[in-house]
Enzyme design. Structure first.
Site, PDB file in Angstrom:
ATOM      1  N   ASN A   7       0.826  -1.202   0.000  1.00 45.05           N
ATOM      2  CA  ASN A   7       0.000   0.000   0.000  1.00 45.05           C
ATOM      3  C   ASN A   7       0.860   1.251   0.000  1.00 45.05           C
ATOM      4  OD1 ASN A   7      -0.554   1.973   2.472  1.00 45.05           O
ATOM      5  ND2 ASN A   7       0.141   0.014   3.336  1.00 45.05           N
ATOM      6  N   PHE A  15      -1.553   8.304   4.122  1.00 47.72           N
ATOM      7  CA  PHE A  15      -2.322   8.987   5.185  1.00 47.72           C
ATOM      8  C   PHE A  15      -3.549   9.712   4.621  1.00 47.72           C
ATOM      9  CE2 PHE A  15       1.592   9.733   8.200  1.00 47.72           C
ATOM     10  CZ  PHE A  15       1.638   8.375   8.452  1.00 47.72           C
ATOM     11  N   SER A  28       5.637   5.317   8.643  1.00 50.00           N
ATOM     12  CA  SER A  28       4.999   5.037   7.355  1.00 50.00           C
ATOM     13  C   SER A  28       5.980   5.349   6.238  1.00 50.00           C
ATOM     14  CB  SER A  28       3.742   5.885   7.182  1.00 50.00           C
ATOM     15  OG  SER A  28       3.358   5.837   5.818  1.00 50.00           O
ATOM     16  N   ASN A  31       5.139   6.005   3.268  1.00 53.07           N
ATOM     17  CA  ASN A  31       4.438   6.712   2.194  1.00 53.07           C
ATOM     18  C   ASN A  31       4.307   8.215   2.402  1.00 53.07           C
ATOM     19  OD1 ASN A  31       3.927   4.237   0.808  1.00 53.07           O
ATOM     20  ND2 ASN A  31       2.422   3.786   2.383  1.00 53.07           N
ATOM     21  N   THR A  32       4.913   8.737   3.466  1.00 55.18           N
ATOM     22  CA  THR A  32       4.969  10.183   3.661  1.00 55.18           C
ATOM     23  C   THR A  32       6.443  10.554   3.602  1.00 55.18           C
ATOM     24  OG1 THR A  32       2.958  10.239   4.986  1.00 55.18           O
ATOM     25  CG2 THR A  32       4.492  12.058   5.297  1.00 55.18           C
ATOM     26  N   LYS A  84       5.439   4.054  17.022  1.00 55.05           N
ATOM     27  CA  LYS A  84       5.400   2.938  16.064  1.00 55.05           C
ATOM     28  C   LYS A  84       6.582   3.024  15.110  1.00 55.05           C
ATOM     29  CE  LYS A  84       2.312   0.522  12.897  1.00 55.05           C
ATOM     30  NZ  LYS A  84       0.921   0.390  12.474  1.00 55.05           N
ATOM     31  N   ASN A 104       5.616  -1.329  11.504  1.00 53.29           N
ATOM     32  CA  ASN A 104       4.862  -0.866  10.348  1.00 53.29           C
ATOM     33  C   ASN A 104       5.222  -1.748   9.130  1.00 53.29           C
ATOM     34  OD1 ASN A 104       3.374   0.957   8.611  1.00 53.29           O
ATOM     35  ND2 ASN A 104       3.773   2.553  10.125  1.00 53.29           N
TER      36      ASN A 104
END
Ligand SMILES: Cc1cc2nc3c(=O)[nH]c(=O)nc-3n(C[C@H](O)[C@H](O)[C@H](O)COP(=O)(O)O)c2cc1C
Length: 336
Positions: free
Chosen positions: A111, A115, A175, A177-178, A217, A246
């Protein structure tokens, strides 16, 4: 059993459509009233972690209910705790679709949602409206367009807004993805971030008369030295828990499979060993000074037990739920 019948139809849909349909279905079931989540409580082993009482050690990981819109429905599945978010101060659309991919041969997901969420004010409203009274984690992150150097401001804003509503708050710095988010895990950045958060928490604790535990996390893509540094900082700043882990940037275990080459974080079975190794190393470094919530590739009782044996106090699931269905929750609760 029922899920085995539904899954082929769900898997024929685009993953994000299947996700929204499932959440809507859960909500509708609860609204019908035949399934009262507040009465449903599978027998499990209660635990006390971070000073909170967990009816069982099996939690829902962050990312499935980003806006806290489906708490009762999710509680009805039997979770001992639910983590909502990641939420950011301002609403944001996330990355363009497609951004969620199944890799069924490996029971994995890639994925790059980024966010996508309706913002912290909306989340707070949803939680206030909900009848869920179980353990609730609220996972906070920074907006994509907030520079990493100002990340603390975003975390502080969300922390203040969710403080009264959360059983615990998770600081998501992992994450993939940021852009730049994971750099908050490096020694100096982490120390600065944690110092700011902990100071604010002390002030909020005085204001509210309640000390809400703070968890961090972390990613699975960390070197042993980095894990030790993180463990050291978490103890030094008196954080209350660490969530490991994560999704991973690695593609080990899915090489050559369809969608494996998509950009984003990989979760599910191929993540299991890697994230369990992080739990083991963390546990060694922490020496029981901080509880560990393990997450990554749990698909059955043996997997969950291995996380506990590696040093975890609680577990969380996400991808296992997509592949195994809701029965996985009660299977884990009964089996642990
Ligand atoms: C589609 C998707 C979205 C996710 N979104 C978030 C998120 O917003 N915040 C977060 O901390 N973790 C998020 N995660 C990571 C999960 O919470 C979990 O840490 C990871 O998937 C490993 O567990 P699993 O193998 O059981 O899925 C997401 C995972 C997936 C698959």
């Amino acid at each position: 059993m029922l899920y085995e019948l539904i899954r082929p139809a769900l898997f024929r849909l685009d993953p994000e459509t299947a996700h929204h349909l499932t959440l809507r279905g859960l909500k509708a079931l609860c609204r019908l009233g035949g399934w009262n989540p507040l009465r449903y409580s599978p027998k499990g082993r209660a635990r006390s972690v971070m000073g909170l009482s967990f009816p069982n050690p099996v939690g829902l990981a962050a990312g499935l209910d980003k806006n806290g819109e489906c708490l009762e429905g999710l509680a009805a599945l039997g979770f001992g705790f639910i983590e909502v978010g990641t939420v950011t101060p301002r609403p944001q659309p996330g990355n363009p679709a497609p951004r969620l991919f199944r890799v069924p041969e490996a029971e994995a997901i890639v994925n790059r949602m980024g966010f996508n969420n309706k913002g912290v004010d909306y989340l707070a409203q949803e939680i206030e409206r909900s009848r869920y009274r179980g353990v609730l984690g609220i996972n906070i992150g920074k907006n994509r367009d907030t520079p990493v150097e100002s990340a603390l401001d975003d975390y502080l804003e969300s922390l203040r807004k969710v403080y009264a509503l959360a059983s615990y708050v998770t600081v998501n710095i992992s994450s993939p993805n940021t852009p730049g988010l994971r750099t908050l895990q490096t020694r100096e950045n982490l120390a600065q971030l944690l110092a700011g958060l902990v100071a604010e928490r002390e002030s909020l604790a005085r204001q509210h008369g309640r000390r809400v535990p703070l968890a961090v996390k972390i990613a699975p893509d960390l070197e042993p030295r980095e894990i030790e540094e993180i463990a050291d900082a978490l103890v030094r700043f008196r954080l209350d828990a660490v969530i490991a882990t994560n999704t991973t940037a690695s593609r080990a275990g899915v090489e050559g499979l369809g969608h494996a080459g998509e950009a984003g974080g990989l979760s599910g079975r191929p993540l299991f060993e890697k994230s369990t190794e992080i739990v083991r190393r963390l546990s060694r470094a922490l020496q029981g000074k901080l509880p560990i919530i393990a997450c990554g590739g749990i698909f059955g009782v043996d997997d969950a037990r291995r996380k506990l044996d590696a040093g975890a106090d609680l577990v969380q699931i996400y991808t296992g739920l997509i592949y195994r269905g809701p029965a996985l929750v009660s299977e884990l609760v009964k089996g642990l």
